[in-house]
Design a protein around this motif. Structure first.
Motif: not given
Length: 318
Positions: A268, A270, A272-273, A193-194
């Motif tokens: 995936q 959030q 984003i793959r 997660q970013a």
């Protein structure tokens, strides 16, 4: 055999580990009263306070390391004081191991997810999986739901069973609890997660270091079992992934090889793959009814190893 020798065997680490394994399986604690549930709430609250967006990368990494250190001290220091000062030291140590072996929430969630999927209720299955993983489950197909369920079961064998038991034998109850807290923090602060890309890096490294040897041993056991099975898929070289624990990916590869089931592949997080290596095998959705049996077989494997160790302790006692 005299009474003193019998007490030594019955109160040995092997016997206590066996009893803890059986107790956690058949008499699980209610989720809301489990100490690790409180720990997860505290960790989430702390990350919200100290992991501020927009800070430099170096500050996020230092904050993540200090957050891990603080959470570890909050858990391990009181446990160490109680363990060292208690008159019933063995009972406290056994209770700490029981806490560290917590597996039932994941098992319960994936079992319900499997049940809903078999009845065609994909949304309900996705909702149950979302409770026990940081991956995005809202758009999973039938194949994706089945594969995620199998991966969570496989990961649980390593993270909720073998690794705490391994550290129990080499370092005692505090070591088992320490490695379990590291795992819990990687689930709360996943670097995929970013928001936790840099904040959770310290716990990610600690997870990799602490789970490397247990993953290696468990993978060896899985590959040895696969030698007696026909039509095994070809074993590929492992590709490292910076956002997904390599030690866990190695165990998933061995689990896939042992049971000849398709695992891995992109996930995936959030929206984003994240690309992961795919492990070939039979379709996960076709083998999902066997998942509970596989997990039970690994449970029996651990129990059998402990029973053998107990008999060896009885026969070759000093």
């Amino acid at each position: 055999m005299n009474t003193e020798l019998l007490n030594d065997i019955l109160l040995s680490p092997v016997t206590l580990a066996l009893l803890a394994l059986l107790a956690e399986r058949w008499f699980p604690w209610p989720e809301q009263w489990h100490p690790l549930a409180v720990f997860r709430l505290m960790a989430s609250y702390m990350s919200g306070k100290v992991n501020k967006p927009g800070r430099p990368v170096s500050q996020q990494r230092i904050a993540g390391f200090l957050a891990w250190l603080t959470m570890s001290l909050l858990v391990l220091l009181p446990a160490a004081i109680v363990f060292a000062g208690a008159e019933v030291e063995l009972a406290i140590g056994w209770l700490i191991l029981l806490v560290s072996l917590r597996q039932q929430p994941v098992t319960h969630a994936v079992r319900l997810a499997d049940s809903h999927l078999q009845r065609g209720r994909k949304n309900a299955a996705r909702a149950w999986l979302s409770r026990v993983t940081w991956r995005d489950c809202d758009l999973l197909s039938e194949h994706g739901i089945a594969k995620t369920s199998l991966e969570l079961r496989a990961a649980s064998i390593l993270e909720h069973r073998f690794t705490p038991l391994f550290f129990w034998f080499i370092g005692g109850p505090l070591a088992a609890l320490g490695v379990r807290t590291v795992y819990e923090l990687t689930q709360i602060w996943p670097i995929a997660q970013a928001r936790y890309r840099h904040f959770g890096l310290a716990t990610h490294w600690l997870y990799t270091i602490s789970h490397f040897f247990p993953s290696f041993l468990l993978s060896l056991a899985a590959r040895f079992m696969a030698l007696f099975q026909p039509n095994k898929p070809k074993l590929q070289s492992l590709n490292r992934n910076p956002l997904f624990p390599t030690v866990l990916l190695s165990w998933l590869q061995s689990f896939s090889y042992c049971h000849r089931v398709s695992l891995g592949g992109p996930i995936q997080v959030q929206g984003i793959r994240i690309v992961r290596q795919r492990f070939d095998g039979r379709p996960a959705e076709l083998l999902l009814p066997r998942a509970q049996r596989w997990q039970r077989q690994w449970q029996i494997f651990f129990i059998a190893c402990l029973v053998i160790a107990l008999f060896a302790l009885f026969i070759y006692r000093p």
